[in-house]
Design a protein around this motif. Structure first.
Motif, PDB file in Angstrom:
ATOM      1  N   PHE A 138      10.130 -37.419  39.844  1.00  4.30           N
ATOM      2  CA  PHE A 138      11.305 -36.787  40.447  1.00  4.30           C
ATOM      3  C   PHE A 138      10.978 -35.391  40.984  1.00  4.30           C
ATOM      4  O   PHE A 138      11.545 -34.957  41.984  1.00  4.30           O
ATOM      5  N   SER A 139      10.090 -34.701  40.323  1.00  3.55           N
ATOM      6  CA  SER A 139       9.779 -33.332  40.724  1.00  3.55           C
ATOM      7  C   SER A 139       8.939 -33.259  41.987  1.00  3.55           C
ATOM      8  O   SER A 139       9.083 -32.316  42.774  1.00  3.55           O
ATOM      9  N   PHE A 140       8.078 -34.246  42.203  1.00  3.70           N
ATOM     10  CA  PHE A 140       7.101 -34.134  43.282  1.00  3.70           C
ATOM     11  C   PHE A 140       7.287 -35.166  44.400  1.00  3.70           C
ATOM     12  O   PHE A 140       6.565 -35.103  45.394  1.00  3.70           O
ATOM     13  N   MET A 141       8.215 -36.108  44.264  1.00  6.90           N
ATOM     14  CA  MET A 141       8.424 -37.078  45.344  1.00  6.90           C
ATOM     15  C   MET A 141       8.993 -36.375  46.575  1.00  6.90           C
ATOM     16  O   MET A 141       9.821 -35.468  46.465  1.00  6.90           O
ATOM     17  N   SER A 142       8.542 -36.811  47.744  1.00 10.18           N
ATOM     18  CA  SER A 142       8.934 -36.167  49.001  1.00 10.18           C
ATOM     19  C   SER A 142      10.022 -36.932  49.747  1.00 10.18           C
ATOM     20  O   SER A 142      10.550 -36.437  50.741  1.00 10.18           O
ATOM     21  N   GLY A 143      10.320 -38.143  49.300  1.00 11.67           N
ATOM     22  CA  GLY A 143      11.313 -38.959  49.984  1.00 11.67           C
ATOM     23  C   GLY A 143      12.712 -38.733  49.457  1.00 11.67           C
ATOM     24  O   GLY A 143      13.008 -37.729  48.808  1.00 11.67           O
ATOM     25  N   ILE A 144      13.592 -39.688  49.732  1.00 10.58           N
ATOM     26  CA  ILE A 144      14.995 -39.584  49.342  1.00 10.58           C
ATOM     27  C   ILE A 144      15.110 -39.407  47.831  1.00 10.58           C
ATOM     28  O   ILE A 144      14.568 -40.176  47.049  1.00 10.58           O
ATOM     29  N   ILE A 145      15.819 -38.376  47.426  1.00  8.90           N
ATOM     30  CA  ILE A 145      16.133 -38.171  46.012  1.00  8.90           C
ATOM     31  C   ILE A 145      17.478 -37.470  45.920  1.00  8.90           C
ATOM     32  O   ILE A 145      17.787 -36.586  46.716  1.00  8.90           O
ATOM     33  N   HIS A 146      18.295 -37.904  44.994  1.00 15.64           N
ATOM     34  CA  HIS A 146      19.598 -37.288  44.763  1.00 15.64           C
ATOM     35  C   HIS A 146      19.678 -36.832  43.311  1.00 15.64           C
ATOM     36  O   HIS A 146      19.006 -37.382  42.434  1.00 15.64           O
ATOM     37  N   ALA A 147      20.513 -35.849  43.070  1.00 15.10           N
ATOM     38  CA  ALA A 147      20.584 -35.255  41.737  1.00 15.10           C
ATOM     39  C   ALA A 147      20.977 -36.271  40.671  1.00 15.10           C
ATOM     40  O   ALA A 147      20.527 -36.178  39.522  1.00 15.10           O
ATOM     41  N   TYR A 148      21.785 -37.257  41.028  1.00 16.64           N
ATOM     42  CA  TYR A 148      22.245 -38.201  40.006  1.00 16.64           C
ATOM     43  C   TYR A 148      21.129 -39.136  39.529  1.00 16.64           C
ATOM     44  O   TYR A 148      21.275 -39.792  38.492  1.00 16.64           O
ATOM     45  N   TYR A 149      20.006 -39.200  40.245  1.00 16.04           N
ATOM     46  CA  TYR A 149      18.878 -40.002  39.761  1.00 16.04           C
ATOM     47  C   TYR A 149      18.424 -39.534  38.384  1.00 16.04           C
ATOM     48  O   TYR A 149      17.858 -40.311  37.604  1.00 16.04           O
ATOM     49  N   THR A 150      18.659 -38.257  38.090  1.00 15.31           N
ATOM     50  CA  THR A 150      18.159 -37.676  36.845  1.00 15.31           C
ATOM     51  C   THR A 150      18.805 -38.266  35.605  1.00 15.31           C
ATOM     52  O   THR A 150      18.373 -37.961  34.487  1.00 15.31           O
ATOM     53  N   VAL A 151      19.809 -39.122  35.757  1.00 19.23           N
ATOM     54  CA  VAL A 151      20.376 -39.787  34.580  1.00 19.23           C
ATOM     55  C   VAL A 151      19.299 -40.584  33.851  1.00 19.23           C
ATOM     56  O   VAL A 151      19.396 -40.810  32.636  1.00 19.23           O
TER      57      VAL A 151
END
Length: 592
Positions: free
Chosen positions: A325-338
Motif C-alpha cells: 500500500f505504501s509503495f504501489m503507484s497505481g489506483i489506491i484509495h484510503a479505504y483499502y487500508t481496512v
C-alpha cells in the motif's frame, strides 16, 4: 456462561455499532447495489457479476461480494438493508474470528483486545457499513489466518488446505490483493508446524493447489465461456478476466500502468511509508499503527513460542500489506487500508498481553509504557483537527496511563488496565462513532464525521476536464419522478430501457427506475463495450429505448468507444430534457 460474557458483550456492541441507522446510507455504492439488483433478477447476471439484468458488462472485480448481496436481495427484496446488512454481519464475524484466532495463541484477554481494536478501527466501521467488496475480503482473510493457526498447532494439512480455500475465495472477492497474506501464512507454517521439513513443504504445496483451484475455477469458466453469451468483462480492454486480473487489478496497481484508468500514472499520491500516516489514510487506519509496530518488536522478545508464531503470522501480514500500500503507484484509495486492521488488532492483543505478563521486568514495563505513550500522541495528532478538546483529554489520559503502566509492579492493576484501555481506544472509538453517525455514499467513501464520498466527480481527458454527465464517474444520479416514469413505460419491450455512459450513471437510473440500464464503457467509461458498431446494431434491432445524458468520458488511456457513441447519438437523434437530463429516444428515428 460467565466466561463467555466479555466476548458476547464485544460482539453485541460491534453489531450495534455496525447496524445502527445502517439504512441512512441508502444505496451506499450504487455501482455494487445495481449489480446486486441485477443478480436478484437474473442468475446469469448474478454469476458473472453484471451491472444490469440483461448482462451488458460486469463489475471490474471478480463477483464474490455481488453473489452475497444478490442472494440477499433475492430473499429480502432490493433495498438498502438487504444490501448493507450482510456487510455488517461480516464485520461481526470478522471480530469473532479474530478473537478466536488470537485466543488460540495468546489467551482470552489478547483475543478480546484484538477484537475490540478491529471493531473500533474507523475504516473498519466504514467498510462493514458499506457494500464495497472489502468486508467480505477481510472476513475471508481472517478465516484464512484462523485455519493457518489451527494447521500450525498439529501440522494439519487439512486446516492448511482450508486456509488456501479461504484465500482463494478472497481472490474471487478482490483479486490479487487477497494474495498479500500468503507469504505470512506460508512462513508461519514452514517455521512452526511440528513435523518434518519435507512434510511441511508437501503440505504447503497442497495448500497452494487449494488456492489455485478455489480461485481459478471461476477464471477458467469465464475464459472458456463463449463471449457472445456472457457479459463483457468490465475493467478489461479485451473482454478477458485474465487481463483484468493481471493488468487493471493486478500488476498495474503496482506500476501505475493501468490501461483504462482515469487519473492514474502517478495521480494517486506520493509513495513511501509515510503514506499510511498522512492526512488521507491516517484518520482511517493509523490510530494504533505505530503502537502495533512497537508491540510487534517488543512482544516478539517478551512472548513465548506460541505468541511468537502468532506475531510472526500477523506481523508478516502487516508488513507485506502495508509495504504494498505504501509503495504501489497505481489506483489506491484510503479505504483499502481496512485490510491492515485485523493484523494491527492481533499484534496489539498478543504483544500487550505478553508484555503485561512480564511487567515486573523494567524492559517490559518500559516497552509497554512507551507503546501507550506513542498511542496517546498519535491519537492526539489525529484528533486535533477534528476535536481539540477530546484530543487533549486523550493525550493526558494516555500519558497518565503510560506512567501507571511503567509503575505496574507497584500500581494496582484494577486502575492501570482500565485507564490504559480507555486511553488507547477512546480516540479511534470516538472517530468510529462519528463515522457511524453519518451516511456514506459514492465510489470512494471515507471514514469520519463528514458524510458522502471523497474524490469528487471530475474525470480527465487529453483536452482538459469534463464532467461525468448528470451523475459522474464516482457518483450516481437520483432520477426524478418524470424520468423514472418515462423509463418504466413499455420497458418490457426492450432488452435495455436505456443506456448511459459510465457505470455509476447507469446504476443511479437503474436503481431509481428498477429497469436494466446499459453502462456504456463500464466504470470509467473507457472499456470498449460496446463498440460504436455494436451499439448501432443494438439500436437498429430495437434493443435499447433511450440514451441518457450527453457527456462522454475519456481517460488517459483505454477505449474512446463511449465518446464516439455519445457523438453519434447526438448527431443522429434529437434530445429532450426530462428532470434536467438529456434524453434521446433511440426508437424515434434520425433527427431531421
Amino acid at each position: 456462561m460467565r466466561a463467555r460474557l466479555p466476548l458476547l458483550l464485544l460482539l453485541a456492541g460491534t453489531a450495534v455499532l455496525y447496524l445502527w441507522r445502517l439504512g441512512d446510507s441508502g444505496w451506499a455504492n450504487a455501482y455494487y447495489s445495481a449489480a446486486a439488483q441485477a443478480g436478484s433478477q437474473s442468475w446469469s447476471a448474478w454469476f458473472f457479476g453484471a451491472t444490469d439484468s440483461s448482462g451488458a458488462i460486469t463489475v471490474d472485480k471478480t463477483p464474490a461480494s455481488v453473489w452475497v448481496m444478490g442472494l440477499s436481495a433475492r430473499l429480502f427484496g432490493v433495498n438498502a438493508w438487504s444490501i448493507l446488512v450482510p456487510q455488517a454481519l461480516m464485520g461481526v464475524g470478522s471480530v469473532w474470528l479474530l478473537y478466536a484466532t488470537v485466543r488460540r495463541v495468546a489467551g482470552v484477554a489478547a483475543g478480546l483486545i484484538a477484537g475490540a481494536v478491529l471493531a473500533l478501527t474507523p475504516v473498519a466501521v466504514l467498510m462493514f457499513r458499506f457494500n464495497n467488496p472489502d468486508a467480505l475480503l477481510v472476513l475471508l482473510l481472517v478465516a484464512g489466518a484462523y485455519c493457518t493457526v489451527r494447521a500450525v498447532e498439529k501440522a494439519s494439512w487439512k486446516w492448511l488446505a482450508l486456509a488456501g480455500v479461504a484465500v482463494g475465495f478472497a481472490f474471487l472477492t478482490k483479486m490479487l490483493q487477497a494474495f498479500l497474506v500468503l507469504p505470512a501464512f506460508a512462513v508461519a507454517y514452514l517455521v512452526a508446524a511440528p513435523t518434518s521439513l519435507g512434510k511441511r513443504l508437501l503440505h504447503l504445496v497442497g495448500a497452494g493447489v487449494a488456492v489455485v483451484v478455489s480461485a481459478g475455477w471461476f477464471i477458467a469458466v469465464v475464459e472458456l465461456w463463449p463471449t457472445a453469451s456472457r457479459p463483457y468483462i468490465g475493467g478489461s480492454q479485451s473482454n478477458s478476466v485474465l487481463e483484468l486480473t493481471l493488468g487493471y487489478n493486478g500488476f498495474g496497481r503496482l506500476t501505475g500502468d493501468e490501461v483504462g484508468s482515469v487519473g492514474g500514472g502517478g495521480g494517486w499520491g506520493s509513495t513511501g511509508w509515510s503514506r499510511l500516516l498522512g492526512n488521507e489514510m491516517g484518520s482511517q487506519i493509523a490510530w494504533l499503527l505505530p503502537t502495533a509496530v512497537v508491540l510487534l518488536v517488543a512482544g516478539t522478545w517478551a512472548g513465548g513460542r506460541r505468541e511468537r508464531v502468532g506475531l510472526g503470522l500477523w506481523g508478516g501480514w502487516l508488513v507485506v500489506t502495508a509495504g504494498v500500500f505504501s509503495f504501489m503507484s497505481g489506483i489506491i484509495h484510503a479505504y483499502y487500508t481496512v485490510a491492515l486492521a485485523p493484523a494491527i488488532g492481533a499484534i496489539i492483543g498478543i504483544g500487550s498481553v505478553a508484555l503485561w505478563r512480564r511487567r515486573h521486568e523494567p524492559v517490559a514495563a518500559a516497552a509497554l509504557s512507551g507503546a501507550l505513550a506513542v498511542t496517546s500522541l498519535q491519537c492526539y495528532l489525529l484528533l486535533s483537527g477534528w476535536s481539540s478538546g477530546l484530543a487533549m483529554v486523550v493525550l493526558v489520559l494516555g500519558l497518565l496511563g503510560a506512567v501507571g503502566v511503567f509503575l505496574a509492579a507497584v500500581a494496582p492493576a484494577v486502575v492501570v488496565v482500565p485507564v490504559a484501555v480507555v486511553a488507547a481506544l477512546s480516540g479511534p472509538g470516538a472517530y468510529s462513532m462519528a463515522t457511524a453517525a453519518v451516511p456514506h455514499s459514492g465510489a470512494i467513501p471515507s471514514a469520519g464525521p463528514e458524510s458522502g464520498m471523497r474524490g469528487g466527480v471530475v474525470v480527465f481527458s487529453p483536452g482538459g476536464q469534463r464532467g461525468g454527465g448528470m451523475g459522474g464517474l464516482l457518483s450516481a444520479p437520483a432520477p426524478g419522478a418524470e424520468l423514472v416514469s418515462l423509463l418504466q413505460v413499455n420497458s418490457g419491450k426492450f432488452r435495455w430501457a436505456a443506456a448511459a455512459v459510465g457505470s455509476n450513471n447507469a446504476a443511479g437510473y437503474q436503481l431509481g427506475a428498477g429497469v436494466p440500464v446499459m453502462a456504456v464503457g463500464g466504470f470509467n467509461g473507457t472499456d470498449p463495450a460496446p463498440t460504436l458498431a455494436q451499439f448501432q446494431d443494438l439500436v437498429r434491432s430495437g434493443r435499447i429505448h433511450y440514451f441518457l445524458g450527453g457527456a462522454g468520458m475519456r481517460g488517459e488511456s483505454g477505449s474512446d468507444a463511449a465518446e464516439r457513441i455519445v457523438e453519434w447519438v447526438a448527431d443522429t437523434f434529437t434530445a429532450k430534457t426530462v428532470d434536467g437530463v438529456d434524453v434521446y429516444d433511440l426508437t424515434a428515428g434520425a433527427q431531421q
